[in-house]
Design an enzyme around this catalytic site. Structure first.
Site, PDB file in Angstrom:
ATOM      1  N   TYR A  55      -8.319 -36.633 -30.232  1.00 44.88           N
ATOM      2  CA  TYR A  55      -7.304 -35.748 -29.662  1.00 44.88           C
ATOM      3  C   TYR A  55      -7.648 -35.346 -28.233  1.00 44.88           C
ATOM      4  CZ  TYR A  55      -4.539 -31.620 -28.683  1.00 44.88           C
ATOM      5  OH  TYR A  55      -3.700 -30.728 -28.073  1.00 44.88           O
ATOM      6  N   PHE A 330     -10.949 -22.296 -30.077  1.00 47.94           N
ATOM      7  CA  PHE A 330     -10.156 -21.706 -28.991  1.00 47.94           C
ATOM      8  C   PHE A 330      -9.332 -20.509 -29.436  1.00 47.94           C
ATOM      9  CE2 PHE A 330      -8.000 -25.442 -30.847  1.00 47.94           C
ATOM     10  CZ  PHE A 330      -7.044 -24.767 -31.584  1.00 47.94           C
TER      11      PHE A 330
END
Length: 522
Positions: A55, A330
């Site tokens: 990704y 994140f």
């Protein structure tokens, strides 16, 4: 500048981050950090060469994660992500907060799990050292897949786009400043754009400032609260340590100790030891419990911020060429909740201060009504409490926890978000209002203390009162009190009361901080 901080190696704290931002400490990349960065970059290149699907390296972003990107387009992909994600709106955040974002991002990237190029990291450090700081809009992050929009704006100058504050603090196009200084824009490699914009640095930079400003507000609250107590002829018995040993919250014990030691040697206290008042109103005798609860919230936030300061928060995480993990480091929730908690804590400091303000103008405990001897023609200090009341209510409206909300984004791929960026911004707003409320209380407390003369308070309270009186005179008749409030606000915001209290405590050998000094230091 003799002090050095090694990015990616040393332990970052709130105070060190602020010192780097203010030029008191120099942040550097040593050889160990450089080796880790180069190794991680090599792992990303190996992934690209092998054609493994990872990704953000060779796929699109968000809901486009299944779209494969050719090897020749991997660099263009990283350039485009900075462009497409730069969608922030509103005013620019303060320059110092943008700079803290740069500092915290460098420290995260330098740990060697992000695949960033060494040249890119060195360019960010160049921006920090030269004080050429990107302009970042205040709104647009949902605080989940990193602070995508603000971080995109933060790093646009790397590719020659966006706006910056130049060396003199003037706003300018990044391209113009770079051209003037003979610096070329960068061409980002695989994963670099994603590594730059995935992370919590917008939330984190605001949290760093919350830790700093709320710490000053907490210390100031104790000092002004003690001054108010003296003006109102309150008792210091509720601050005795034995009371708090049987309900031993750290914040409560810390505040009680501070108040107890701060009031030592007061003639005012001694003058009414045998009075017939059984107990004080809550806003006086419950300062350890209320101020202390806010200190506990601050302590929790400080601990969470210090973890985040030393964490890697981008995605995917590159452990090595065989292990690239798409996780959720994140996500801003670990900071969003304590930031909201800190907002409530700051609001409550203002709430209890306003109650003391009201009490000081009631004409109780030997004080003249409206804190002025001759009222009628004069309104005295009636109206500043209106201001503190308005600010208290404004803060209450800001206390709704942003972290309790979530709006799905990225076509449902990012279906739960933290809204921590909102938590950080509004908590700073609450603290800003709190500082104004404290300015009003300081105005009232100084005036109230004047009516206790010729009796003197403790050395610490006398010194802080004298500092106030050097800047704002006692009022015997009406004048434009907005100017007085502004002067008091400058005193509060500057941390002057805290510095004076610490200086006097040191001189008088008063143990002002008690047993929790280390814990309540950032």
């Amino acid at each position: 500048m003799g002090k050095i901080f090694k990015y990616g190696i040393d332990h970052l704290t709130v105070s060190i981050a602020l010192d780097i931002a203010r030029g008191k400490v120099s942040g550097v990349l040593n050889n160990t950090a450089k080796d880790k960065v180069l190794k991680s970059q090599a792992s990303v290149q190996e992934i690209v060469d092998k054609g493994d699907v990872v990704y953000g390296v060779n796929t699109g972003f968000g809901p486009l994660c299944t779209t494969i990107i050719s090897e020749k387009d991997t660099s263009t992909l990283q350039h485009k992500i900075l462009q497409s994600h730069s969608v922030g709106v509103g005013n620019a955040i303060p320059k110092e907060i943008s700079k803290i974002m740069l500092i915290t991002k460098v420290h995260a990237l330098a740990q060697g799990f992000s695949g960033i190029a060494l040249t890119t990291l060195e360019r960010i450090i160049w921006h920090i050292e030269k004080d050429i700081v990107p302009m970042v809009p205040e709104k647009g992050s949902v605080g989940a897949s990193g602070d995508l929009a603000p971080l995109s704006h933060l790093f646009l100058p790397l590719i020659g786009l966006g706006e910056v504050y130049d060396e003199k603090g003037n706003k300018a196009l990044a391209s113009d400043v770079l051209h003037r200084l003979g610096v070329k824009s960068l061409q980002l490699g695989p994963k670099e754009g994603l590594a730059l914009i995935n992370g919590t640095q917008f939330i984190l930079a605001h949290a760093v400032k919350v830790v700093e400003k709320l710490a000053n507000a907490l210390d100031t609250a104790d000092i002004i609260g003690a001054m108010s107590l003296e003006g109102l002829m309150g008792s210091a018995r509720p601050f005795e340590s034995a009371l708090h040993q049987i309900r031993p919250y750290k914040g409560t014990q810390h505040v009680a100790s501070r108040l107890h030691h701060m009031l030592q040697g007061s003639e005012i206290l001694d003058s009414h030891v045998d009075c017939d008042r059984v107990q004080d109103p809550y806003s006086l005798r419950c300062m350890p419990q209320v101020h202390g609860a806010s200190r506990n919230a601050w302590l929790h936030l400080k601990e969470m911020v210090e973890v985040e300061l030393n964490s890697v928060t981008d995605n995917p995480i590159i452990l090595d060429a065989e292990n690239a993990i798409s996780g959720g480091n994140f996500h801003g929730q670990p900071l969003a909740i304590p930031l909201d908690y800190a907002g409530v804590a700051a609001s409550e400091l203002g709430n209890i201060a306003d109650r003391r303000n009201y009490m000081m103008i009631e004409g109780r405990f030997g004080l003249p009504k409206l804190l002025m001897a001759d009222v009628g023609l004069n309104s005295g200090f009636m109206i500043p409490q209106y201001t503190s009341a308005a600010l208290v209510t404004e803060n209450k409206t800001l206390c709704f926890p942003a972290s309790a909300d979530s709006v799905p984004t990225s076509l449902g791929q990012e279906d739960h978000v933290s809204m921590g960026s909102v938590s950080g911004r509004k908590t700073l707003q609450i603290i800003g209002n709190l500082e104004q409320i404290q300015a009003v209380e300081l105005l009232y407390a100084a005036q109230a203390l004047d009516f206790r003369r010729p009796l003197k308070s403790s050395p610490i309270i006398e010194a802080t009162h004298a500092y106030v009186r050097e800047r704002v005179a006692h009022a015997d008749e009406d004048r434009v009190l907005a100017y007085d409030i502004e002067a008091m606000h400058d005193i509060v915001q500057s941390g002057a009361l805290v510095r004076i209290a610490e200086e006097v405590a040191k001189k008088e050998k008063i143990n002002l901080e008690g047993d929790f000094k280390v814990e309540f230091t950032y």
